[in-house]
Design an enzyme around this catalytic site. Structure first.
Site, PDB file in Angstrom:
ATOM      1  N   ARG A 104      -0.561  -9.305  13.299  1.00 32.28           N
ATOM      2  CA  ARG A 104      -1.102  -8.287  12.392  1.00 32.28           C
ATOM      3  C   ARG A 104      -1.958  -8.945  11.312  1.00 32.28           C
ATOM      4  O   ARG A 104      -3.001  -8.409  10.926  1.00 32.28           O
ATOM      5  CB  ARG A 104       0.039  -7.467  11.787  1.00 32.28           C
ATOM      6  N   ARG A 128      -9.821   0.373   8.937  1.00 29.00           N
ATOM      7  CA  ARG A 128      -9.466  -1.024   9.194  1.00 29.00           C
ATOM      8  C   ARG A 128     -10.550  -1.764   9.949  1.00 29.00           C
ATOM      9  O   ARG A 128     -10.379  -2.955  10.227  1.00 29.00           O
ATOM     10  CB  ARG A 128      -8.185  -1.077  10.019  1.00 29.00           C
ATOM     11  N   ARG A 157      13.948   1.286   9.815  1.00 32.41           N
ATOM     12  CA  ARG A 157      13.283  -0.026   9.920  1.00 32.41           C
ATOM     13  C   ARG A 157      12.296   0.049  11.067  1.00 32.41           C
ATOM     14  O   ARG A 157      12.536   0.725  12.057  1.00 32.41           O
ATOM     15  CB  ARG A 157      14.299  -1.138  10.175  1.00 32.41           C
ATOM     16  N   LYS A 200       0.833  -1.213   0.000  1.00 34.14           N
ATOM     17  CA  LYS A 200       0.000   0.000   0.000  1.00 34.14           C
ATOM     18  C   LYS A 200       0.870   1.266   0.000  1.00 34.14           C
ATOM     19  O   LYS A 200       0.650   2.178  -0.781  1.00 34.14           O
ATOM     20  CB  LYS A 200      -0.940   0.017   1.231  1.00 34.14           C
ATOM     21  N   ARG A 240      11.664  -5.275   4.851  1.00 31.73           N
ATOM     22  CA  ARG A 240      11.275  -3.891   4.530  1.00 31.73           C
ATOM     23  C   ARG A 240      12.199  -2.854   5.157  1.00 31.73           C
ATOM     24  O   ARG A 240      12.590  -2.977   6.315  1.00 31.73           O
ATOM     25  CB  ARG A 240       9.841  -3.653   5.022  1.00 31.73           C
TER      26      ARG A 240
HETATM   27  P1  ADP Z   1       2.161  -1.864   3.211  1.00 35.12           P
HETATM   28  O1  ADP Z   1       2.179  -0.353   3.161  1.00 35.12           O
HETATM   29  O2  ADP Z   1       0.944  -2.438   2.567  1.00 35.12           O
HETATM   30  O3  ADP Z   1       2.401  -2.405   4.579  1.00 35.12           O
HETATM   31  P2  ADP Z   1       4.740  -1.680   1.782  1.00 35.12           P
HETATM   32  O4  ADP Z   1       4.469  -0.806   0.608  1.00 35.12           O
HETATM   33  O5  ADP Z   1       5.480  -1.089   2.920  1.00 35.12           O
HETATM   34  O6  ADP Z   1       3.364  -2.365   2.294  1.00 35.12           O
HETATM   35  O7  ADP Z   1       5.510  -2.978   1.233  1.00 35.12           O
HETATM   36  C1  ADP Z   1       5.978  -3.991   2.131  1.00 35.12           C
HETATM   37  C2  ADP Z   1       7.348  -4.507   1.622  1.00 35.12           C
HETATM   38  O8  ADP Z   1       7.150  -5.255   0.414  1.00 35.12           O
HETATM   39  C3  ADP Z   1       8.331  -3.396   1.295  1.00 35.12           C
HETATM   40  O9  ADP Z   1       9.618  -3.820   1.673  1.00 35.12           O
HETATM   41  C4  ADP Z   1       8.205  -3.239  -0.231  1.00 35.12           C
HETATM   42  O10 ADP Z   1       9.431  -2.791  -0.824  1.00 35.12           O
HETATM   43  C5  ADP Z   1       7.875  -4.657  -0.677  1.00 35.12           C
HETATM   44  N1  ADP Z   1       6.977  -4.705  -1.840  1.00 35.12           N
HETATM   45  C6  ADP Z   1       5.962  -3.856  -2.139  1.00 35.12           C
HETATM   46  N2  ADP Z   1       5.328  -4.228  -3.286  1.00 35.12           N
HETATM   47  C7  ADP Z   1       5.961  -5.354  -3.714  1.00 35.12           C
HETATM   48  C8  ADP Z   1       5.784  -6.245  -4.848  1.00 35.12           C
HETATM   49  N3  ADP Z   1       4.828  -6.045  -5.749  1.00 35.12           N
HETATM   50  N4  ADP Z   1       6.624  -7.306  -4.940  1.00 35.12           N
HETATM   51  C9  ADP Z   1       7.589  -7.521  -4.018  1.00 35.12           C
HETATM   52  N5  ADP Z   1       7.816  -6.738  -2.936  1.00 35.12           N
HETATM   53  C10 ADP Z   1       7.012  -5.671  -2.781  1.00 35.12           C
HETATM   54  P1  ADP Z   2       1.056  -2.340   8.032  1.00 32.09           P
HETATM   55  O1  ADP Z   2       0.292  -1.930   6.812  1.00 32.09           O
HETATM   56  O2  ADP Z   2       2.424  -2.835   7.712  1.00 32.09           O
HETATM   57  O3  ADP Z   2       0.295  -3.243   8.952  1.00 32.09           O
HETATM   58  P2  ADP Z   2       0.660   0.265   9.350  1.00 32.09           P
HETATM   59  O4  ADP Z   2       1.777   1.214   9.332  1.00 32.09           O
HETATM   60  O5  ADP Z   2      -0.527   0.542   8.505  1.00 32.09           O
HETATM   61  O6  ADP Z   2       1.318  -1.125   8.992  1.00 32.09           O
HETATM   62  O7  ADP Z   2       0.157   0.055  10.848  1.00 32.09           O
HETATM   63  C1  ADP Z   2       1.035  -0.200  11.920  1.00 32.09           C
HETATM   64  C2  ADP Z   2       0.238  -0.404  13.193  1.00 32.09           C
HETATM   65  O8  ADP Z   2      -0.458   0.810  13.518  1.00 32.09           O
HETATM   66  C3  ADP Z   2      -0.841  -1.468  13.118  1.00 32.09           C
HETATM   67  O9  ADP Z   2      -0.338  -2.755  13.435  1.00 32.09           O
HETATM   68  C4  ADP Z   2      -1.846  -0.974  14.168  1.00 32.09           C
HETATM   69  O10 ADP Z   2      -1.390  -1.267  15.484  1.00 32.09           O
HETATM   70  C5  ADP Z   2      -1.766   0.534  14.014  1.00 32.09           C
HETATM   71  N1  ADP Z   2      -2.772   1.078  13.048  1.00 32.09           N
HETATM   72  C6  ADP Z   2      -2.492   1.721  11.874  1.00 32.09           C
HETATM   73  N2  ADP Z   2      -3.623   2.111  11.261  1.00 32.09           N
HETATM   74  C7  ADP Z   2      -4.646   1.703  12.047  1.00 32.09           C
HETATM   75  C8  ADP Z   2      -6.075   1.781  11.955  1.00 32.09           C
HETATM   76  N3  ADP Z   2      -6.680   2.377  10.905  1.00 32.09           N
HETATM   77  N4  ADP Z   2      -6.816   1.234  12.959  1.00 32.09           N
HETATM   78  C9  ADP Z   2      -6.221   0.650  14.027  1.00 32.09           C
HETATM   79  N5  ADP Z   2      -4.898   0.526  14.170  1.00 32.09           N
HETATM   80  C10 ADP Z   2      -4.096   1.048  13.202  1.00 32.09           C
END
Ligand code: ADP
Ligand code: ADP
Length: 208
Positions: free
Chosen positions: A166, A89, A154, A14, A123
């Protein structure tokens, strides 16, 4: 123009896609995860409250999240709409959001659970510009980050144990939103288990 929701499990891509859509459409990214991490870093009351939930991979209570969102979408740059990343969420969050702003598209990036652990554990991101990288799948270019000043970040919750919590929270509390938005005709799915560029191009087509 209304707002967009980027939907999908943790690690779906995302943030990666939000960064690209932002460059193409100018819509600002609103990531509740980033906002919470900023609050934790600053040691605000919200940050202190949220930290224990985030560290164990549980969702932060709806009222805390909605307080952040209400404040954020009143900022001038949100007047034309925003791109929500990681919000809503839960069903109560989606219901509250529908009272605050018009949502035109919910874009779901679908990635199977078995891919998620590898994605999250590799990541990193650039603390200067927010670009998202992966040790194997999307490494920092040998010439450095495009912004010219790579500062590696990180996340403490990006570990194999927290990922399972998660994912469980996602399946129990977030996936019911798919039906909720489907019944309103707003839900679009893209296969997120592909090349980053192919996914971006599909997402941008859906927004045309
Ligand atoms: P989210 O915001 O949904 O948690 P991220 O954009 O941070 O996800 O992506 C999670 C990890 O996966 C990052 O290290 C990113 O570089 C990698 N990633 C994102 N899209 C892809 C893809 N299409 N294929 C492989 N790795 C990906
Ligand atoms: P990812 O997409 O990798 O799970 P986020 O950065 O979106 O990570 O979220 C990290 C943490 O922040 C989640 O595990 C949760 O604890 C909290 N969080 C983020 N967005 C929300 C939301 N909309 N509702 C509840 N908790 C949230």
């Amino acid at each position: 123009m209304g707002s967009i929701v980027l939907f999908g499990p943790p690690g779906a891509g995302k943030g990666t896609q939000a960064h690209r859509i932002m460059e193409q459409t100018g819509l600002p990214q609103v990531s509740t995860g980033d906002m919470l991490r900023a609050a934790v870093k600053e040691g605000t009351p919200i940050g202190l409250d949220a930290k224990s939930y985030m560290d164990r991979g549980a969702l932060v209570p709806d009222e805390v999240i909605l307080g952040l969102i209400r404040e954020r979408i009143q900022q001038p740059d949100a007047a034309e709409g925003v791109m929500f990343d990681g919000f809503p969420r839960t069903i109560p969050q989606a219901e509250a959001l529908s009272e605050l702003t018009e949502i035109t598209h919910v874009l779901a990036i679908e990635v199977p659970d078995e891919r998620i652990v590898d994605r999250i554990c590799g990541r990193s991101s650039c603390g200067a510009c927010g670009a998202v990288y992966h040790d194997t799948f999307n490494p920092v270019p040998t010439t450095g980050c495009a912004c010219g000043q790579f500062v590696e970040k990180r996340r403490v919750d990006d570990n194999a144990e927290t990922v399972q919590n998660r994912l469980a929270a996602y399946h129990e509390q977030t996936t019911p939103l798919a039906k909720w938005y489907e019944s309103r005709g707003l839900f679009h799915r893209v296969d997120g288990d592909r090349d980053i560029d192919e996914i971006s191009s599909d997402l941008l087509k859906l927004l045309e």
